[in-house]
Design a protein around this motif. Structure first.
Motif, mmCIF file in Angstrom:
data_model
loop_
_atom_site.group_PDB
_atom_site.id
_atom_site.type_symbol
_atom_site.label_atom_id
_atom_site.label_comp_id
_atom_site.label_asym_id
_atom_site.label_seq_id
_atom_site.Cartn_x
_atom_site.Cartn_y
_atom_site.Cartn_z
ATOM 1 N N SER A 1 45.640 37.534 34.138
ATOM 2 C CA SER A 1 44.597 38.240 33.387
ATOM 3 C C SER A 1 44.881 39.733 33.386
ATOM 4 O O SER A 1 45.580 40.254 34.270
ATOM 5 N N HIS A 2 44.317 40.441 32.395
ATOM 6 C CA HIS A 2 44.522 41.893 32.306
ATOM 7 C C HIS A 2 43.808 42.635 33.445
ATOM 8 O O HIS A 2 44.076 43.816 33.686
ATOM 9 N N ASP B 1 44.018 41.576 36.617
ATOM 10 C CA ASP B 1 44.747 41.279 37.852
ATOM 11 C C ASP B 1 45.536 42.493 38.337
ATOM 12 O O ASP B 1 46.057 43.274 37.532
#
Length: 356
Positions: free
Chosen positions: A190-191, A193
């Motif tokens: 995910s962006h 993370d």
């Protein structure tokens, strides 16, 4: 009541042009004659305005579209509150003071250009490449510039690196240890993370795909056990025919034994719906071969005694591009030529699965 005024001369009326020629001419106007302006109804009276009638009409604020009493005062109070709020929240003007006063070639040049300054003001003295840059600050107590430090860096290249706030270097980034790396589930990155979490997710995905489960061939195929069995017995022991889903591809390994001779076109193994392979005929809607990972659809098989060989091929009778078509489209492993009743070993990738 409207008042009309008529002007009378004691002599003959004078034209405008004549009046202009005789500018000093004076005119006496007696105001003894009053003529009422004719009006409907009673002469000189106003009986209707803005839809109201009568002899004593009182107009309201709404009649003349005027603001009600107190409206302007209310607006003024609101604006005053807003202005006071903005004034309270704005930054103090002192916060915008630029204390850096520039770079000068010598102390004399600085003192001449800025004989006085504010508390907090500072400047640099740079006399050239052979001299270190000096930092000067304004001392309001003595009213003069004081040299505070020597060799002031003009860029980060001139500033020595400390032990905590280190400079960015590509080599240093590559050598950074992954302290704090913890195991994660095999989820999509995910962006939101962090680098450590993203790497842990990738590691979990690699572990998940590297764990291959081999299943009996009967899991993926139907077949006539009177014609073929899914095992091979040789001097080394018994080898079973197995299937596995690896990275979305169907793999086949082990051995099988033909119980009787089959001719070309015989369906040795028929695919079950969950194990159908992707096959598109580009809209032609006709039967065709299913090519494996090696780019072939025909596979050589060698008997366990090496005395004979045969060929098999992967076949689809129609387009098979989704789970719906996988329910009805027939797919099979066919004998490509005559195959003798012997045991055969096999290890190959048959193609891409519809349901990996």
């Amino acid at each position: 009541m409207n008042i009309a005024l008529k002007v009378f001369w004691s002599n003959q009326p004078m034209t405008v042009a004549e009046k202009v020629k005789h500018a000093p001419l004076q005119i006496d106007i007696p105001f003894g004659v009053m003529i009422s302006h004719p009006a409907s109804g009673n002469i000189g009276g106003i009986h209707s305005i803005n839809g109201k009638t009568g002899t004593n009409i009182i107009l309201s604020a709404d009649d003349v579209r005027a603001d009600k009493a107190g409206t302007a005062q209310h607006v003024l109070e609101q604006l005053t509150q807003q202005l006071e709020s903005l004034n309270a929240s704005k930054l103090d003007a002192l916060d915008y003071v630029q204390h850096f006063r520039g770079v000068f070639s010598s102390y004399a040049a600085l003192a001449e250009a800025l004989p006085t300054a504010l508390d907090g003001d500072y400047a640099h003295i740079d006399s050239g490449s052979s001299f270190d840059r000096l930092l000067t600050i304004w001392d309001s107590s003595d009213s003069r510039w004081i040299v505070n430090d020597v060799h002031i860096a003009s860029t980060t290249d001139e500033i020595a690196e400390g032990s905590i706030n280190l400079y960015f270097k590509s080599e240093r980034v590559r050598e950074t240890s992954l302290t704090g790396l913890q195991e994660q589930n095999a989820l999509e990155i995910s962006h939101t993370d962090t680098v450590l979490i993203a790497l842990a997710k990738l590691q979990a995905q690699l572990k998940a795909t590297s764990t291959v489960t081999w299943l009996p061939a009967a899991t993926a195929f139907t077949f006539d056990e009177n014609v073929v069995t899914t095992s091979l017995t040789s001097w080394g022991g018994t080898i079973h025919l197995e299937v596995a889903k690896i990275n979305g591809m169907l793999w086949l390994r082990g051995g099988f034994t033909m119980q009787s001779t089959v001719t070309a076109g015989y369906a040795i193994f028929n695919f079950k719906p969950d194990w159908k392979l992707l096959k598109s005929f580009s809209g032609n809607g006709s039967a065709g071969h299913i090519y494996g990972i090696a780019g072939s659809y025909i596979y050589n098989i060698l008997s366990n005694d090496s005395a004979s060989s045969g060929q098999i091929r992967c076949y689809s009778e129609w387009d098979c591009i989704n789970t719906k078509s996988a329910e009805t489209v027939r797919q099979a492993i066919l004998a490509n030529n005559q195959i003798a009743p012997k045991g055969y070993q096999i290890s190959l990738c048959l193609g891409q699965l519809i349901m990996p």
